[in-house]
Scaffold this motif. Structure first.
Motif, PDB file in Angstrom:
ATOM      1  N   SER A   3     -17.966 -31.591  32.150  1.00 56.53           N
ATOM      2  CA  SER A   3     -17.287 -30.542  31.058  1.00 56.53           C
ATOM      3  C   SER A   3     -16.104 -31.357  30.609  1.00 56.53           C
ATOM      4  O   SER A   3     -15.363 -32.162  31.099  1.00 56.53           O
ATOM      5  N   TYR A 104     -15.410 -19.664  19.679  1.00 58.77           N
ATOM      6  CA  TYR A 104     -14.966 -20.282  20.607  1.00 58.77           C
ATOM      7  C   TYR A 104     -13.570 -19.905  21.350  1.00 58.77           C
ATOM      8  O   TYR A 104     -12.572 -20.175  20.364  1.00 58.77           O
ATOM      9  N   ARG A 124     -23.288 -17.714  18.233  1.00 60.54           N
ATOM     10  CA  ARG A 124     -22.736 -18.582  19.414  1.00 60.54           C
ATOM     11  C   ARG A 124     -21.436 -18.175  19.645  1.00 60.54           C
ATOM     12  O   ARG A 124     -20.614 -17.904  18.958  1.00 60.54           O
ATOM     13  N   ARG A 126     -18.665 -19.150  23.086  1.00 59.97           N
ATOM     14  CA  ARG A 126     -17.936 -20.017  24.065  1.00 59.97           C
ATOM     15  C   ARG A 126     -16.856 -19.611  24.570  1.00 59.97           C
ATOM     16  O   ARG A 126     -15.782 -19.589  24.078  1.00 59.97           O
ATOM     17  N   LYS A 128     -14.140 -20.355  27.706  1.00 55.38           N
ATOM     18  CA  LYS A 128     -13.621 -21.381  28.564  1.00 55.38           C
ATOM     19  C   LYS A 128     -12.302 -21.063  29.077  1.00 55.38           C
ATOM     20  O   LYS A 128     -11.187 -20.761  28.349  1.00 55.38           O
ATOM     21  N   GLU A 148     -26.574 -18.243  21.587  1.00 53.78           N
ATOM     22  CA  GLU A 148     -25.985 -19.140  22.790  1.00 53.78           C
ATOM     23  C   GLU A 148     -24.766 -18.598  23.488  1.00 53.78           C
ATOM     24  O   GLU A 148     -23.950 -18.090  22.621  1.00 53.78           O
ATOM     25  N   GLN A 150     -22.113 -19.480  26.481  1.00 48.35           N
ATOM     26  CA  GLN A 150     -21.594 -20.279  27.466  1.00 48.35           C
ATOM     27  C   GLN A 150     -20.203 -19.609  27.980  1.00 48.35           C
ATOM     28  O   GLN A 150     -19.354 -19.185  27.620  1.00 48.35           O
ATOM     29  N   LEU A 152     -17.382 -20.757  30.932  1.00 47.70           N
ATOM     30  CA  LEU A 152     -16.933 -21.855  31.761  1.00 47.70           C
ATOM     31  C   LEU A 152     -15.693 -21.331  32.263  1.00 47.70           C
ATOM     32  O   LEU A 152     -14.877 -21.108  31.846  1.00 47.70           O
ATOM     33  N   ASP A 174     -25.398 -20.893  29.403  1.00 48.95           N
ATOM     34  CA  ASP A 174     -24.892 -21.922  30.101  1.00 48.95           C
ATOM     35  C   ASP A 174     -23.804 -21.319  31.153  1.00 48.95           C
ATOM     36  O   ASP A 174     -22.905 -20.806  30.491  1.00 48.95           O
ATOM     37  N   LEU A 175     -23.886 -21.648  32.477  1.00 48.21           N
ATOM     38  CA  LEU A 175     -22.918 -20.713  33.286  1.00 48.21           C
ATOM     39  C   LEU A 175     -22.464 -22.086  34.115  1.00 48.21           C
ATOM     40  O   LEU A 175     -23.075 -22.780  34.753  1.00 48.21           O
ATOM     41  N   GLU A 176     -20.953 -22.129  33.959  1.00 46.98           N
ATOM     42  CA  GLU A 176     -20.449 -23.355  34.462  1.00 46.98           C
ATOM     43  C   GLU A 176     -18.901 -22.809  35.244  1.00 46.98           C
ATOM     44  O   GLU A 176     -18.244 -22.188  34.886  1.00 46.98           O
ATOM     45  N   ARG A 200     -23.918 -24.946  36.127  1.00 49.22           N
ATOM     46  CA  ARG A 200     -23.000 -26.172  36.974  1.00 49.22           C
ATOM     47  C   ARG A 200     -21.872 -25.593  37.770  1.00 49.22           C
ATOM     48  O   ARG A 200     -20.937 -24.745  37.185  1.00 49.22           O
TER      49      ARG A 200
END
Length: 263
Positions: A3, A104, A124, A126, A128, A148, A150, A152, A174-176, A200
């Motif tokens: 990442s 984002y 989308r 994200r 984080k 999408e 994500q 994180l 997406d799982l982080e 991740r």
């Protein structure tokens, strides 16, 4: 497959008079630290379609929200807090652009912004380093065009539930670095279009995601720096739960940059 670090985007200091560029459509990435007047002046650039802000201090979040509300054509919004400890304060937004497709957010969120649930066109998102204590899935599951997602280091809880009939268009999940996550529950009828699943560094995750065998369009599963015990049970050749993943064409495991094909 590592990442990107929190401060990967350095940004630039906006020149004086940038708020006079009435027809500007793209502006990224602008440093917000020490630039409160610039943030307030963004409400003059009403034709923006893409906006990227870095180094946003908590006390300037409300001003940024007020400026963003004056941008009816905004399609992409990218906001990063001052650092990993500085909260993103975005609750003041009540009327975001209805055209927003990409969102984002990087930095701690004390609460999930309520306005996100109203973004009909969002494709989308994200999140984080959000460190949310409340499960963000409930606020996102009814977005009709989301393809999408994500997360994180975005959620500190132990379980993610994907309810039946939700996330009808999601293709990539997406799982982080969800450090406390132990269970993923996928009810029958959820995620019907999911094609790619990335997990991740979710080191506490115990069983395979419940319901993964019902994701009939899932073509790719990527496991990145996951415990060997978790990886081993998903091997198609002899893994404990191989019968649950036999329909997935590509299953890859990455550990310290080394690729292992589990298909």
């Amino acid at each position: 497959m590592e990442s990107a670090p929190f401060d990967i985007v350095q940004g630039f200091k906006a020149p004086k008079g940038i708020d006079t560029l009435k027809n500007l459509q793209k502006l990224s990435f602008v440093k917000a630290s020490g630039q409160h007047r610039m943030i307030q002046g963004l409400d003059n650039i009403t034709q923006l379609r893409k906006l990227g802000i870095v180094e946003l201090a908590e006390e300037h979040g409300a001003s940024l929200c007020l400026s963003i509300e004056k941008m009816p054509n905004l399609h992409s919004l990218n906001v990063t807090s001052l650092n990993k400890e500085e909260p993103l304060e975005l609750d003041a937004m009540t009327n975001p652009s209805p055209l927003l497709q990409r969102l984002y957010l990087r930095g701690p969120l004390e609460r999930f912004p309520r306005w996100v649930s109203s973004l009909h066109d969002l494709e989308r998102i994200r999140l984080k380093w959000s460190s949310l204590t409340e499960n963000p899935i409930a606020a996102l599951q009814n977005l009709p065009n989301l393809t999408e997602l994500q997360l994180l280091d975005a959620y500190t809880g132990t379980q993610l539930d994907f309810n039946s009939g939700k996330f009808q268009k999601l293709k990539i999940l997406d799982l982080e670095q969800l450090k406390q996550l132990r269970f993923i529950i996928m009810e029958d009828g959820t995620l019907p279009c999911l094609q790619k699943l990335i997990i991740r560094q979710c080191n506490e995750l115990e069983p395979v995601p419940v319901g993964i065998d019902r994701l009939h369009h899932l073509n790719e599963q990527h496991l990145c720096d996951m415990p060997e015990k978790f990886v081993a049970q998903l091997k198609k050749n002899g893994g404990q739960f191989c019968r649950l993943v036999h329909h997935i064409l590509c299953i890859h495991s990455y550990n310290q940059g080394q690729l292992k094909d589990l298909s």
